[in-house]
Design a protein around this motif. Sequence first.
Motif, PDB file in Angstrom:
ATOM      1  N   ILE A   1       0.749  -1.132  -0.093  1.00 52.18           N
ATOM      2  CA  ILE A   1      -0.015  -0.157   0.104  1.00 52.18           C
ATOM      3  C   ILE A   1       1.082   1.335   0.073  1.00 52.18           C
ATOM      4  O   ILE A   1       1.784   1.244   0.729  1.00 52.18           O
TER       5      ILE A   1
ATOM      6  N   ALA B   1       2.997   3.666  -3.147  1.00 54.02           N
ATOM      7  CA  ALA B   1       3.779   3.414  -4.321  1.00 54.02           C
ATOM      8  C   ALA B   1       4.666   4.502  -4.277  1.00 54.02           C
ATOM      9  O   ALA B   1       4.987   4.784  -5.607  1.00 54.02           O
TER      10      ALA B   1
ATOM     11  N   VAL C   1       2.802   3.891   3.421  1.00 54.64           N
ATOM     12  CA  VAL C   1       2.136   5.169   3.111  1.00 54.64           C
ATOM     13  C   VAL C   1       2.811   6.421   3.959  1.00 54.64           C
ATOM     14  O   VAL C   1       4.036   6.074   4.675  1.00 54.64           O
TER      15      VAL C   1
ATOM     16  N   VAL D   1      -5.499   3.800   6.849  1.00 52.09           N
ATOM     17  CA  VAL D   1      -5.175   2.764   6.316  1.00 52.09           C
ATOM     18  C   VAL D   1      -5.272   1.464   6.884  1.00 52.09           C
ATOM     19  O   VAL D   1      -5.899   0.201   6.135  1.00 52.09           O
TER      20      VAL D   1
ATOM     21  N   ASN E   1       5.525  -0.557   7.406  1.00 51.34           N
ATOM     22  CA  ASN E   1       6.863  -0.082   7.174  1.00 51.34           C
ATOM     23  C   ASN E   1       7.565   1.098   7.966  1.00 51.34           C
ATOM     24  O   ASN E   1       8.430   1.800   7.562  1.00 51.34           O
TER      25      ASN E   1
ATOM     26  N   SER F   1       8.771   3.874  10.099  1.00 54.35           N
ATOM     27  CA  SER F   1      10.376   4.219  10.760  1.00 54.35           C
ATOM     28  C   SER F   1      10.242   4.362  12.011  1.00 54.35           C
ATOM     29  O   SER F   1      11.280   3.985  12.826  1.00 54.35           O
TER      30      SER F   1
ATOM     31  N   PHE G   1      11.690  -1.851   6.199  1.00 60.57           N
ATOM     32  CA  PHE G   1      12.712  -1.767   5.024  1.00 60.57           C
ATOM     33  C   PHE G   1      13.734  -0.665   5.157  1.00 60.57           C
ATOM     34  O   PHE G   1      13.444   0.401   5.582  1.00 60.57           O
TER      35      PHE G   1
HETATM   36  P1  NAD Z   1       6.619   8.468  -0.025  1.00 54.29           P
HETATM   37  O1  NAD Z   1       5.935  10.055   0.468  1.00 54.29           O
HETATM   38  O2  NAD Z   1       7.454   8.639  -0.973  1.00 54.29           O
HETATM   39  O3  NAD Z   1       5.259   7.529  -0.575  1.00 54.29           O
HETATM   40  C1  NAD Z   1       4.224   7.566   0.212  1.00 54.29           C
HETATM   41  C2  NAD Z   1       3.194   7.002  -0.704  1.00 54.29           C
HETATM   42  O4  NAD Z   1       1.889   6.834   0.050  1.00 54.29           O
HETATM   43  C3  NAD Z   1       2.423   8.204  -1.743  1.00 54.29           C
HETATM   44  O5  NAD Z   1       2.802   7.576  -2.892  1.00 54.29           O
HETATM   45  C4  NAD Z   1       1.166   8.293  -1.406  1.00 54.29           C
HETATM   46  O6  NAD Z   1       0.489   8.565  -2.448  1.00 54.29           O
HETATM   47  C5  NAD Z   1       0.795   7.036  -0.823  1.00 54.29           C
HETATM   48  N1  NAD Z   1      -0.268   7.232   0.201  1.00 54.29           N
HETATM   49  C6  NAD Z   1      -0.406   8.016   1.042  1.00 54.29           C
HETATM   50  N2  NAD Z   1      -1.682   7.997   1.799  1.00 54.29           N
HETATM   51  C7  NAD Z   1      -2.263   6.489   1.313  1.00 54.29           C
HETATM   52  C8  NAD Z   1      -3.600   5.900   1.334  1.00 54.29           C
HETATM   53  N3  NAD Z   1      -4.514   6.379   2.084  1.00 54.29           N
HETATM   54  N4  NAD Z   1      -3.894   4.855   0.549  1.00 54.29           N
HETATM   55  C9  NAD Z   1      -2.789   4.492  -0.367  1.00 54.29           C
HETATM   56  N5  NAD Z   1      -1.699   5.289  -0.490  1.00 54.29           N
HETATM   57  C10 NAD Z   1      -1.605   6.269   0.101  1.00 54.29           C
HETATM   58  O7  NAD Z   1       7.041   7.830   1.433  1.00 54.29           O
HETATM   59  P2  NAD Z   1       8.140   6.895   1.739  1.00 54.29           P
HETATM   60  O8  NAD Z   1       9.414   7.559   1.784  1.00 54.29           O
HETATM   61  O9  NAD Z   1       7.870   5.921   0.706  1.00 54.29           O
HETATM   62  O10 NAD Z   1       7.882   6.347   3.116  1.00 54.29           O
HETATM   63  C11 NAD Z   1       6.628   5.646   3.329  1.00 54.29           C
HETATM   64  C12 NAD Z   1       6.935   4.893   4.742  1.00 54.29           C
HETATM   65  O11 NAD Z   1       8.270   4.276   4.707  1.00 54.29           O
HETATM   66  C13 NAD Z   1       6.963   5.859   6.032  1.00 54.29           C
HETATM   67  O12 NAD Z   1       6.090   5.379   6.801  1.00 54.29           O
HETATM   68  C14 NAD Z   1       8.256   5.887   6.001  1.00 54.29           C
HETATM   69  O13 NAD Z   1       8.548   6.328   7.272  1.00 54.29           O
HETATM   70  C15 NAD Z   1       8.885   4.741   5.997  1.00 54.29           C
HETATM   71  N6  NAD Z   1      10.297   4.499   5.426  1.00 54.29           N
HETATM   72  C16 NAD Z   1      10.851   5.548   4.736  1.00 54.29           C
HETATM   73  C17 NAD Z   1      12.298   5.459   4.433  1.00 54.29           C
HETATM   74  C18 NAD Z   1      12.860   6.347   3.440  1.00 54.29           C
HETATM   75  O14 NAD Z   1      14.125   6.422   3.496  1.00 54.29           O
HETATM   76  N7  NAD Z   1      12.047   7.017   2.614  1.00 54.29           N
HETATM   77  C19 NAD Z   1      12.998   4.436   4.902  1.00 54.29           C
HETATM   78  C20 NAD Z   1      12.333   3.319   5.834  1.00 54.29           C
HETATM   79  C21 NAD Z   1      11.038   3.393   6.026  1.00 54.29           C
END
Ligand code: NAD
Length: 681
Positions: free
Chosen positions: A293, A295, A374, A384, A401, A403, A425
Amino acid sequence: MSTVRTEQIGDVLLIEINNPPINAGSLTVRQGLSAAIEQLQTQPELVAGVIIGGGTTFVAGSDLREFGQPLQDPQMPAVIALIEACGKPVVAALHGAALGGGLELALACDARIALNGTLLGLPEVTLGIIPGAGGTQRLPRRVGVARAIQMVCSGERITADKALDLRLVDEVVAGDLQAHAMALARRLAGSKCRIRDEQVPTEDAAAIEQAEQTALRAGKRRPAVLAAIAAVKNAALLPIDEGLAHERAVFQQLRVSTEAYALRHQFFAEREAAKLPAALQAAPRPVQTVAVIGAGTMGAGIAICALDAGLNVILLEQDDVALQRGQQRVAEHYQSRVTAGKMKANVAAASEGRLSPTTDWAQLGRADLVIEAVFEDMAVKQEVFRKIDAHARPGAVLATNTSYLDVDAIAGLTARPQDVLGLHFFSPANVMKLLEVVRGQQTAADVLATGMALGKKLGKLPVLCGNTFGFIGNRIYNAYRKQCEFMLEDGAWPEDVDKALTDFGLAMGPFAVADLSGLDIAWRMRKAQAASRDPRERYVAILDQLCEQGRLGRKTGAGYYRYPDGKQVKATDAIVRAIIEQASGQRGITRRTLDATEIQRRALLAMVNEAALLLAEGVAARPSDIDVVLVQGYGFPRWEGGPVFWARQQDRAQLAQDLQRLAGESGHGFVVADLSVLLNP
Ligand code: NAD
């Protein structure tokens, strides 16, 4: 039980190594091989021998536990000398992998025949040593010095086909390896063909120089890399016996170096981390279809690694625009792999063919496991998870996922908290090997086992963690970053701290990392935590002030550093220095110089202290798991073994004294841990 079996088949002696799981060249194998070669030599009716691995592989490495102790005779060079001195030819029949001592053994034989798909390589340098049984002398006699430097220094594994091109193997076959090898042995009867008698091919000096420079850069000039280059070059300079003697002496020296211990520690720590403690073991639930969930950055990366592992992936987004963006990310990834020649077009197409992009939540009903990726916002995650709970089939595993957020608070929103866990991840998710598998209060044992099994299936290193703010990695990283901020107020500039820590071996310094990830992420979190922060705590507001000035890091062209044309200016500018000086002044600190040693010790001790707290709280199951997390996820130098291994190398009294001092420097709120939980292995 004997680990080497011999069988006379007509006039050929079959010598089969049976030392599962990897047929390591341990003492009993070396003894068995010596006896078998003796038998081949002395039995007049025998005309040739074949060495083959029983089970799934040839000799795929050595028993690393032997390396920390005095080596017992016969050692591998003595076995190899017997093969070379034997008056009858010996064929090495390879399948699975011929690695390290296994490849060296094969190179001592008169011919090598490999089953299609066999992997060959000399990975010793990745363990802080060099090949010690002739690898650096025989390999260049076949492939040349430049190619040998490349292979030995990188630990590269090549396929049988490539090995055939390089003349490392003489034949690649399909089907019955033993039958092919026996036939070859009979054809060779009466002859001897030793690589040791061959000349190193003449080569362009520039090519050797280039291979050397590339290896030095990639290997960060580590001692094993330098030693390996010198040893390989000897092959072209010295008579082989001198080259072999030099190689062996260096091998013996390096195998007991702290660096080699550290690398072996990390090797074993990684294997151990992937196992759940006995009390938590259970059979995993089957997973064939995964739903991701979100992308975005993480979701797309997670989807890619699941597709690569052969799983079906449902990729769900909140709207069509976001979905298309995510789909595009996945498509671009595969396109670039194919263009770079790293993936065949049909394999990429098959992977992409297993992707089902959707905005329809009902599709979740098909998933065996759901991973939410998300925005990092509790309200969004809660919403979600309610939807996931409504649509996922009973028995599906539900993962977040997140953090930093509380996995229990997320699980509590569903009617099935026992099915919920954290799968943290690292970015980029399709590249980074670390996976923190977070156990919530109610997570069922088979759900945890499913998380670990999925990690392995995705080619990750799964590490079990308890549910705490930042789990293992981010919690230690936060303690470390905080300490680095204290050092700014105490008198260091960001570049002093970053340089001291990259000199220690970290991939990047903390302030360069902060600029890269964007200061606004931390800023947002700090604002969210402001109300609950203890006002007596030492709080460094430098980052907040940078953000207030619009300096959010690389993406805005400035953060701690400036980035004109995208490239970092090494020294911080006057604006940043003024903010830092003002922060020192407000805290009543007279700025002083902090040298590299002090910076390194304070930063490392902050990590070690937090690691001990995590262990005491039961967040980490084993001290070595912490080393895996820091090395795999945070750029901690592998050759230092991780913070726990580092701490164990220090003088204990000094460590305790330094920790007391660190507590004083860190001020209110710094909890001094009992380090004995991690110092006693
Ligand atoms: P991101 O902003 O790149 O992506 C989040 C996606 O979630 C967006 O595409 C958005 O459209 C979608 N989204 C939001 N609300 C939604 C909903 N209700 N239904 C479906 N989709 C929805 O964020 P990211 O960097 O990919 O981070 C996502 C998660 O992973 C967060 O919890 C973050 O803390 C965690 N994380 C991030 C990293 C990193 O380095 N970026 C590393 C580890 C964990």
